[in-house]
Design an enzyme around this catalytic site. Structure first.
Site, PDB file in Angstrom:
ATOM      1  N   LYS A  19       0.828  -1.209   0.000  1.00  0.00           N
ATOM      2  CA  LYS A  19       0.000   0.000   0.000  1.00  0.00           C
ATOM      3  C   LYS A  19       0.863   1.260   0.000  1.00  0.00           C
ATOM      4  CE  LYS A  19      -2.251  -0.804   3.853  1.00  0.00           C
ATOM      5  NZ  LYS A  19      -1.528  -1.962   4.381  1.00  0.00           N
ATOM      6  N   ARG A  94      -9.617   0.861   9.717  1.00  0.00           N
ATOM      7  CA  ARG A  94      -9.189  -0.505   9.979  1.00  0.00           C
ATOM      8  C   ARG A  94     -10.325  -1.329  10.594  1.00  0.00           C
ATOM      9  NH1 ARG A  94      -3.657   0.690  10.003  1.00  0.00           N
ATOM     10  NH2 ARG A  94      -2.112  -0.764  10.554  1.00  0.00           N
ATOM     11  N   ARG A 133      11.845  -4.768   5.008  1.00  0.00           N
ATOM     12  CA  ARG A 133      11.525  -3.351   4.748  1.00  0.00           C
ATOM     13  C   ARG A 133      12.446  -2.416   5.540  1.00  0.00           C
ATOM     14  NH1 ARG A 133       5.415  -1.302   5.176  1.00  0.00           N
ATOM     15  NH2 ARG A 133       5.548  -1.850   7.368  1.00  0.00           N
ATOM     16  N   ARG A 166      11.559  -0.514  11.134  1.00  0.00           N
ATOM     17  CA  ARG A 166      10.535  -0.184  12.128  1.00  0.00           C
ATOM     18  C   ARG A 166      10.516  -1.240  13.220  1.00  0.00           C
ATOM     19  NH1 ARG A 166       5.012   0.996   8.985  1.00  0.00           N
ATOM     20  NH2 ARG A 166       4.237  -0.181  10.757  1.00  0.00           N
ATOM     21  N   ARG A 177       0.683  -8.432  14.179  1.00  0.00           N
ATOM     22  CA  ARG A 177       0.003  -7.430  13.344  1.00  0.00           C
ATOM     23  C   ARG A 177      -0.851  -8.091  12.271  1.00  0.00           C
ATOM     24  NH1 ARG A 177       4.617  -4.149  11.032  1.00  0.00           N
ATOM     25  NH2 ARG A 177       3.085  -2.811  10.048  1.00  0.00           N
TER      26      ARG A 177
HETATM   27  P1  AMP Z   1       0.791   0.868  10.042  1.00  0.00           P
HETATM   28  O1  AMP Z   1       1.967   1.738   9.747  1.00  0.00           O
HETATM   29  O2  AMP Z   1      -0.420   1.214   9.195  1.00  0.00           O
HETATM   30  O3  AMP Z   1       1.092  -0.607   9.980  1.00  0.00           O
HETATM   31  O4  AMP Z   1       0.328   1.202  11.559  1.00  0.00           O
HETATM   32  C1  AMP Z   1       1.213   0.984  12.633  1.00  0.00           C
HETATM   33  C2  AMP Z   1       0.425   0.927  13.925  1.00  0.00           C
HETATM   34  O5  AMP Z   1      -0.313   2.165  14.117  1.00  0.00           O
HETATM   35  C3  AMP Z   1      -0.650  -0.154  13.977  1.00  0.00           C
HETATM   36  O6  AMP Z   1      -0.103  -1.420  14.362  1.00  0.00           O
HETATM   37  C4  AMP Z   1      -1.604   0.422  15.025  1.00  0.00           C
HETATM   38  O7  AMP Z   1      -1.084   0.298  16.323  1.00  0.00           O
HETATM   39  C5  AMP Z   1      -1.591   1.904  14.699  1.00  0.00           C
HETATM   40  N1  AMP Z   1      -2.643   2.284  13.717  1.00  0.00           N
HETATM   41  C6  AMP Z   1      -2.464   2.753  12.457  1.00  0.00           C
HETATM   42  N2  AMP Z   1      -3.635   2.986  11.843  1.00  0.00           N
HETATM   43  C7  AMP Z   1      -4.597   2.653  12.741  1.00  0.00           C
HETATM   44  C8  AMP Z   1      -6.027   2.663  12.710  1.00  0.00           C
HETATM   45  N3  AMP Z   1      -6.717   3.045  11.620  1.00  0.00           N
HETATM   46  N4  AMP Z   1      -6.684   2.265  13.829  1.00  0.00           N
HETATM   47  C9  AMP Z   1      -6.033   1.887  14.930  1.00  0.00           C
HETATM   48  N5  AMP Z   1      -4.678   1.822  15.021  1.00  0.00           N
HETATM   49  C10 AMP Z   1      -3.969   2.214  13.955  1.00  0.00           C
END
Ligand code: AMP
Length: 224
Positions: A19, A94, A133, A166, A177
Site C-alpha cells: 500500500k 481498519r 523493509r 521499524r 500485526r
Molecule cells: P501501520 O503503519 O499502518 O502498519 O500502523 C502501525 C500501527 O499504528 C498499527 O499497528 C496500530 O497500532 C496503529 N494504527 C495505524 N492505523 C490505525 C487505525 N486506523 N486504527 C487503529 N490503530 C492504527
C-alpha cells in the site's frame, strides 16, 4: 494527469501488501494527499507527551490504537485545504466502526469515497516483505533489502539519510500485526463490498505492474 473530480480513496490490505509503495506513486500521478495513520501516529509518538506515550504502548505491541483517537486525527487532517483535491487513506479505516465514522464525517462535508482498493496477497509474501523493509529517516522513502535495495547499503538514494527498520517490522510483532489485521478487517472488506466500492488488486504483483492495473481501474470507473 487531470482527474475528472477529486478522488477519495482507501487502500486496504495487510501490512506489507504494498500500500505504501503504491500510495507514493499514486499521490504523484493523481495529485492526491497521502494520509497514512501509521505515519501520523508515529509522528505523535516522536513528539512525546501523554498522547505519545499512550500511543506507543499500543503500537509497540502491534495492537490497534482506540478508534476515537485515530478518527479524530484523520477527520482533522481531511478538513484542511490541501486535502480538498482528493486523498489516499492508507491504514484507515481498519474497523467497521472507523468506516462508519468516516462515512458520517464525509457526508457532513458533502464528500464521499470513490473507490476502495483491496490489496490481496499471501502471508509468506507479507512476512518476507515486512522483515526486509527499511525506511529512510530523512525523507521516509521505503526500500527493501532484497526487492528494492538502496544503491549504497543502509543509505537513502534520494537524500543520503540513514535507513532503519521499524520496531514493529521485527518478526514477532509482524505475526501479531497480521493476526490483528485479519481479525479486524474481515468485516470491513464486506462493508465496502456491500457498498459496491471494493476493487481487489494483486498485492503480490511487481509494483510497476500493479500501478498500471490501478490506472486502468481508474479509467474504467470514470475517475480520470
Ligand atoms: P501501520 O503503519 O499502518 O502498519 O500502523 C502501525 C500501527 O499504528 C498499527 O499497528 C496500530 O497500532 C496503529 N494504527 C495505524 N492505523 C490505525 C487505525 N486506523 N486504527 C487503529 N490503530 C492504527
Amino acid at each position: 494527469m487531470e482527474n475528472a473530480k477529486p478522488i477519495n480513496m482507501v487502500l486496504l490490505g495487510p501490512p506489507g501488501a504494498g500500500k505504501g509503495t503504491q500510495a507514493t506513486r499514486l499521490i504523484e500521478a493523481y495529485k492526491l494527499l497521502h494520509i497514512s495513520t501509521g505515519d501520523m501516529l508515529r509522528e505523535a509518538v516522536k513528539e512525546g507527551g501523554d498522547l505519545g506515550g499512550k500511543l506507543s504502548d499500543y503500537m509497540n505491541r502491534g495492537e490497534l490504537v482506540p478508534d476515537e483517537i485515530v478518527t479524530k486525527v484523520v477527520i482533522e487532517r481531511m478538513s484542511r485545504p490541501d486535502a480538498q483535491g482528493g486523498v489516499i487513506l492508507d491504514g484507515y479505516p481498519r474497523t467497521c466502526k472507523q468506516a462508519e465514522s468516516l462515512d458520517a464525517a464525509l457526508a457532513g462535508s458533502g464528500k464521499r469515497l470513490n473507490i476502495v482498493l483491496y490489496f490481496g496477497t499471501s502471508e509468506d509474501v507479507l512476512i518476507q516483505r515486512l522483515s526486509g523493509r527499511r525506511i529512510c529517516r530523512g525523507c521516509g522513502r521505503i526500500f527493501h533489502t532484497v526487492n528494492m535495495p538502496p544503491k549504497v547499503e543502509n543509505i537513502c538514494d534520494d537524500c543520503d539519510g540513514e535507513l532503519y527498520q521499524r520496531e514493529d517490522d521485527k518478526p514477532e510483532t509482524v505475526k501479531n500485526r497480521l493476526k490483528v489485521y485479519e481479525q479486524s478487517t474481515h468485516e470491513l472488506i464486506e462493508y465496502y463490498r456491500e457498498k459496491g466500492l471494493l476493487q481487489e488488486v494483486d498485492g503480490s504483483a511487481p509494483a510497476e505492474e500493479l500501478f498500471e492495473a490501478i490506472h486502468v481501474l481508474f479509467q474504467e470507473k470514470g475517475l480520470i
